[in-house]
Write a protein that holds these residues in place. Structure first.
Motif, mmCIF file in Angstrom:
data_model
loop_
_atom_site.group_PDB
_atom_site.id
_atom_site.type_symbol
_atom_site.label_atom_id
_atom_site.label_comp_id
_atom_site.label_asym_id
_atom_site.label_seq_id
_atom_site.Cartn_x
_atom_site.Cartn_y
_atom_site.Cartn_z
ATOM 1 N N SER A 10 -1.976 -5.050 4.282
ATOM 2 C CA SER A 10 -3.432 -5.261 4.305
ATOM 3 C C SER A 10 -3.971 -5.648 2.932
ATOM 4 O O SER A 10 -4.956 -6.385 2.837
ATOM 5 C CB SER A 10 -4.136 -3.980 4.774
ATOM 6 N N ARG A 11 -3.345 -5.116 1.883
ATOM 7 C CA ARG A 11 -3.902 -5.309 0.537
ATOM 8 C C ARG A 11 -2.764 -5.328 -0.485
ATOM 9 O O ARG A 11 -1.626 -5.009 -0.165
ATOM 10 C CB ARG A 11 -4.835 -4.141 0.183
ATOM 11 N N LEU A 13 0.099 -5.488 -3.326
ATOM 12 C CA LEU A 13 1.421 -6.099 -3.468
ATOM 13 C C LEU A 13 2.003 -6.500 -2.126
ATOM 14 O O LEU A 13 2.633 -7.559 -1.997
ATOM 15 C CB LEU A 13 2.380 -5.127 -4.179
ATOM 16 N N ARG A 33 -2.844 -0.181 8.705
ATOM 17 C CA ARG A 33 -3.377 1.013 9.369
ATOM 18 C C ARG A 33 -4.374 0.625 10.455
ATOM 19 O O ARG A 33 -4.427 1.251 11.493
ATOM 20 C CB ARG A 33 -4.049 1.924 8.346
ATOM 21 N N ASP A 52 -0.159 4.236 11.013
ATOM 22 C CA ASP A 52 -0.549 5.049 9.860
ATOM 23 C C ASP A 52 0.680 5.867 9.493
ATOM 24 O O ASP A 52 1.212 6.607 10.331
ATOM 25 C CB ASP A 52 -1.733 5.967 10.226
ATOM 26 N N LEU A 53 1.126 5.722 8.268
ATOM 27 C CA LEU A 53 2.395 6.333 7.889
ATOM 28 C C LEU A 53 2.313 7.852 7.740
ATOM 29 O O LEU A 53 3.338 8.504 7.513
ATOM 30 C CB LEU A 53 2.926 5.685 6.598
ATOM 31 N N ASN A 79 6.761 -0.636 1.097
ATOM 32 C CA ASN A 79 5.774 -0.943 0.066
ATOM 33 C C ASN A 79 4.583 0.014 0.093
ATOM 34 O O ASN A 79 4.091 0.423 -0.960
ATOM 35 C CB ASN A 79 5.296 -2.384 0.259
ATOM 36 N N TYR A 144 2.721 12.165 -7.932
ATOM 37 C CA TYR A 144 2.994 10.753 -7.626
ATOM 38 C C TYR A 144 4.340 10.355 -8.238
ATOM 39 O O TYR A 144 5.183 9.746 -7.573
ATOM 40 C CB TYR A 144 1.870 9.868 -8.168
ATOM 41 N N LYS A 148 7.928 8.954 -6.466
ATOM 42 C CA LYS A 148 8.613 7.707 -6.814
ATOM 43 C C LYS A 148 10.012 7.982 -7.372
ATOM 44 O O LYS A 148 10.934 7.194 -7.167
ATOM 45 C CB LYS A 148 7.757 6.902 -7.798
ATOM 46 N N GLY A 175 5.245 -1.982 -13.063
ATOM 47 C CA GLY A 175 4.308 -1.393 -14.017
ATOM 48 C C GLY A 175 2.928 -1.472 -13.388
ATOM 49 O O GLY A 175 2.787 -1.419 -12.163
ATOM 50 N N PHE A 177 -0.131 -3.142 -11.873
ATOM 51 C CA PHE A 177 -0.493 -4.424 -11.249
ATOM 52 C C PHE A 177 -1.934 -4.380 -10.767
ATOM 53 O O PHE A 177 -2.429 -3.326 -10.345
ATOM 54 C CB PHE A 177 0.473 -4.755 -10.095
ATOM 55 N N THR A 179 -4.100 -4.533 -8.397
ATOM 56 C CA THR A 179 -4.355 -4.391 -6.956
ATOM 57 C C THR A 179 -5.439 -3.326 -6.810
ATOM 58 O O THR A 179 -6.072 -2.935 -7.792
ATOM 59 C CB THR A 179 -3.071 -3.919 -6.239
ATOM 60 N N ASP A 180 -5.596 -2.810 -5.593
ATOM 61 C CA ASP A 180 -6.551 -1.712 -5.380
ATOM 62 C C ASP A 180 -5.989 -0.358 -5.792
ATOM 63 O O ASP A 180 -6.662 0.661 -5.628
ATOM 64 C CB ASP A 180 -6.922 -1.633 -3.891
ATOM 65 N N SER A 186 -8.082 3.403 -2.891
ATOM 66 C CA SER A 186 -6.683 3.805 -2.704
ATOM 67 C C SER A 186 -6.353 5.132 -3.386
ATOM 68 O O SER A 186 -5.672 5.979 -2.805
ATOM 69 C CB SER A 186 -5.758 2.718 -3.269
#
Ligand SMILES: NC(=O)c1ccc[n+]([C@@H]2O[C@H](COP(=O)([O-])OP(=O)(O)OC[C@H]3O[C@@H](n4cnc5c(N)ncnc54)[C@H](OP(=O)(O)O)[C@@H]3O)[C@@H](O)[C@H]2O)c1
Length: 275
Positions: A10-11, A13, A33, A52-53, A79, A144, A148, A175, A177, A179-180, A186
């Motif tokens: 949806s957004r 990467l 989602r 929805d994960l 992703n 977080y 990862k 690194g 990026f 994005t949102d 997010s």
């Protein structure tokens, strides 16, 4: 031409990657989602699967639906994910569990559901989008970073387990990026913080100041990932962005230095050698 399964188109990467793959005529099966992603299929083919994960029971059926839509899946990209800022002490169980559900348990469930079909295919590449935070964590997003790091470890074992089946796995660590990711759309934040103003607060302020000015271009990340999956011998790890490169190198230097300084203590724990 390749067929992709990408979570979170949806957004950000995921969307940039889906767009780049479609633009060269690939087939993209992507998850969102809700709603329809603003993507032009062009000469490619786009299938959208709503999931929805956080809904564990919906994950395997979504993967099976993806395989029903394509003769085979060449690249599976975990992703979708999000960040949580705040001190470890202040994170609630609910924050912790939701973050791991989306960033770790969902990728694991997707991989597990896909592996029987991938093994039958005898070819395929699993990409897990991790983060430089998983290799060189900062002191403002410990949970977080933990998600990862978990995905990095999982990928390294997975690559060895699936190699005999002709399958590959790569941990792609971006690194910062643009994005949102750092937007309120997010990012999530644990409440509190007064006691941790010096360590965590400083780190969060730095990230807030970076929002909208990140060095990384999502379209360039997508181009780099296309190169990765087209390579005959893709790497187990790929860093994206010069900031990720700098942080990874600094971290490795620190680790090697610390290993060297403590080598005698490390060696001291073996049983005495009796020949
Ligand atoms: N951008 C960076 O600086 C950066 C750096 C390192 C790593 N990463 C990683 O790169 C990946 C992509 O992030 P991004 O930068 O593209 O962020 P983004 O712009 O916020 O996009 C996140 C994507 O994940 C999806 N998502 C989030 N929670 C979900 C859930 N519960 N179920 C299904 N989909 C969900 C979002 O879908 P909705 O639209 O429905 O919310 C969206 O498609 C993430 O794994 C992130 O950790 C990003």
């Amino acid at each position: 031409m390749k067929t992709w399964f990408i979570t979170g188109i949806s957004r950000g990467l995921g969307k940039a990657l889906a767009q780049a793959a479609l633009a060269r005529g690939d087939t993209v099966i992507g998850t969102v989602r809700e709603g329809a992603p603003a993507l032009e299929a062009g000469i490619g083919k786009l299938h959208v699967i709503p999931v929805d994960l956080t809904d564990r029971a919906a994950i395997a059926p979504a993967v099976h639906t993806a395989f029903d839509k394509a003769a085979q899946i060449d690249v599976l990209v975990n992703n979708a994910g999000y960040g949580l800022l705040g001190a470890l002490e202040e994170a609630t169980d609910a924050e912790f569990e939701r973050l791991f559900a989306v960033n770790v348990f969902a990728p694991f469930a997707i991989i597990r559901a896909a592996l029987p079909a991938l093994r039958r295919q005898g070819r395929g590449h699993i990409l897990n989008i991790t983060s430089i935070a998983g290799r060189a964590p900062a002191g403002s997003s410990g949970l977080y970073s933990a998600t990862k790091s978990a995905l990095e470890g999982l990928t390294q074992s997975l690559a060895q387990e699936i190699a005999p089946f002709g399958l590959k796995a790569t941990a792609v660590a971006p690194g910062a990026f643009r994005t949102d990711f750092l937007s309120e759309h997010s990012l999530r934040r644990s409440q509190g913080g007064a006691q941790y103003a010096q360590s965590v607060g400083t780190g969060i302020a730095r990230l807030d100041a970076m929002a909208g000015r990140q060095l990384g271009d999502p379209d360039q990340a997508a181009a780099a990932i296309l190169k990765l999956v087209d390579a005959p011998n893709p790497p187990l790890h790929l860093l994206l962005g010069s900031d990720a490169l700098r942080r990874a190198r600094e971290k490795l230097d620190t680790v090697i230095d610390e290993i060297d300084r403590w080598e005698a203590v490390t060696r001291s724990t073996d049983f005495a050698q009796v020949d």
